[in-house]
Write a protein that holds these residues in place. Sequence first.
Motif, PDB file in Angstrom:
ATOM      1  N   GLY A  68      -8.403   3.464 -49.021  1.00 51.78           N
ATOM      2  CA  GLY A  68      -8.874   2.957 -47.733  1.00 51.78           C
ATOM      3  C   GLY A  68      -9.652   1.661 -47.831  1.00 51.78           C
ATOM      4  O   GLY A  68     -10.333   1.272 -46.893  1.00 51.78           O
ATOM      5  N   LYS A  69      -9.507   0.949 -48.950  1.00 54.39           N
ATOM      6  CA  LYS A  69     -10.309  -0.264 -49.114  1.00 54.39           C
ATOM      7  C   LYS A  69      -9.890  -1.375 -48.145  1.00 54.39           C
ATOM      8  O   LYS A  69     -10.727  -2.139 -47.686  1.00 54.39           O
TER       9      LYS A  69
ATOM     10  N   THR B 204      -8.720  -0.886 -45.076  1.00 51.26           N
ATOM     11  CA  THR B 204      -9.278  -0.510 -43.772  1.00 51.26           C
ATOM     12  C   THR B 204     -10.766  -0.830 -43.704  1.00 51.26           C
ATOM     13  O   THR B 204     -11.261  -1.328 -42.693  1.00 51.26           O
TER      14      THR B 204
ATOM     15  N   ARG C  33      -3.458  10.841 -47.987  1.00 49.21           N
ATOM     16  CA  ARG C  33      -3.451   9.495 -47.410  1.00 49.21           C
ATOM     17  C   ARG C  33      -2.244   8.708 -47.873  1.00 49.21           C
ATOM     18  O   ARG C  33      -1.596   8.018 -47.095  1.00 49.21           O
TER      19      ARG C  33
ATOM     20  N   ARG D 235       0.703   7.550 -45.025  1.00 51.06           N
ATOM     21  CA  ARG D 235       0.895   6.179 -44.572  1.00 51.06           C
ATOM     22  C   ARG D 235       2.370   5.770 -44.650  1.00 51.06           C
ATOM     23  O   ARG D 235       2.753   4.764 -44.073  1.00 51.06           O
TER      24      ARG D 235
ATOM     25  N   ASN E  17     -15.593   7.185 -49.689  1.00 55.15           N
ATOM     26  CA  ASN E  17     -14.966   7.040 -48.367  1.00 55.15           C
ATOM     27  C   ASN E  17     -14.627   8.404 -47.790  1.00 55.15           C
ATOM     28  O   ASN E  17     -13.461   8.754 -47.604  1.00 55.15           O
TER      29      ASN E  17
ATOM     30  N   LEU F 142     -14.948   7.158 -42.485  1.00 59.94           N
ATOM     31  CA  LEU F 142     -14.741   5.713 -42.457  1.00 59.94           C
ATOM     32  C   LEU F 142     -15.950   4.934 -41.948  1.00 59.94           C
ATOM     33  O   LEU F 142     -16.391   3.973 -42.585  1.00 59.94           O
TER      34      LEU F 142
END
Lengths: 197, 197
Positions: free
Chosen positions: B17-18, B20, B133, B137, B168, B171
């Motif tokens: 999630g970096k 995002t 995740r 995606r 994380n 978020l």
Amino acid sequence: MKRKGILFVISGPSGVGKGTIREALLEKISDIEVSISATTRPPRPGEVHGKDYFFLSGEEFKKMIAEDKFLEWANVYQNFYGTPRDFVIKNLEQGKDVLLEIDIQGAMQVKNKMPEGVFIFIYPPDIQTLAERLCNRGKDSKESIERRLAACAEELRHVKYYDYVVVNDELEWAVKKTEAIIIAERCKIKNIELEVV
Amino acid sequence: MKRKGILFVISGPSGVGKGTIREALLEKISDIEVSISATTRPPRPGEVHGKDYFFLSGEEFKKMIAEDKFLEWANVYQNFYGTPRDFVIKNLEQGKDVLLEIDIQGAMQVKNKMPEGVFIFIYPPDIQTLAERLCNRGKDSKESIERRLAACAEELRHVKYYDYVVVNDELEWAVKKTEAIIIAERCKIKNIELEVV
């Protein structure tokens, strides 16, 4: 490995607003223990024993000095101030962070004993603003204010011994910066317990 | 002394999630320059040349390698990725902070060359969440996901080379922590210009 608590020291010259920042900070961050100083000076109107300070007699204070029960102590303008040691050490060992708001002399002593602490200097936007703040709060005599301003220029040189500087030009932003320092320090690799590895 | 810019490196395993977090961060912090990577992999739907990546041919990429124009580069899963050097160096010298979002291999190379950078590891709450995740995606094949998960456990060990860890798990909180790190680093005594002394 169990996380050890972090000691956050908020310091700066008299009248810079460090007490106000501390109060606003505690509205945002609840999981932190606040160290309460001991003093021999008389309470100001509204100050509560055990909340703002432990108000001690000169005899009581000297007994604690003799028993090495202070992390730091000083004689400032004929009054004694000190940080009881046990409260700080006990909480850190239990993994709880501690917030300590003290003057610059005190902070320097604490840094000597606990260099692993996080030292935050609340800095005036300029000397003029600091003078106005000291005058307007009406707690101090004119002589006291002049004496403090002279000391202030000297005190500001100690900023180089601190880890962080928060310029208090706008209260809300100064509080946000101080909060950010606490959040960030808690994210440092040495201060975090990871669940995966 | 003129303030030098700070290099912030946001890194972590694939799917953590970096990207995002970076996007959400840029909504909050505007005074930071974003480094754009170069790559030879084909654009994914919606990705824009010069915004998400510089999409280069293999020939173009190799020419830049030969001319030493990358701060770091790597061949990952048959594709080349790299960080153009000039953009980063130029901004730092002008006193501007730079944000760089790269994978762990890249971050390790950058740390080697610029150890004064601030290295932030975006960490998964657990491996299972990371797997979900990557699956959801829908950008990657099943084989690609399995290969990445196996690599992930190994990659997580690199966390010890970073300055900060942001787990994380939620978020909004992860973004706030990353923002706090940037604000706090800017308050460090070495990164601040003081007006009074």
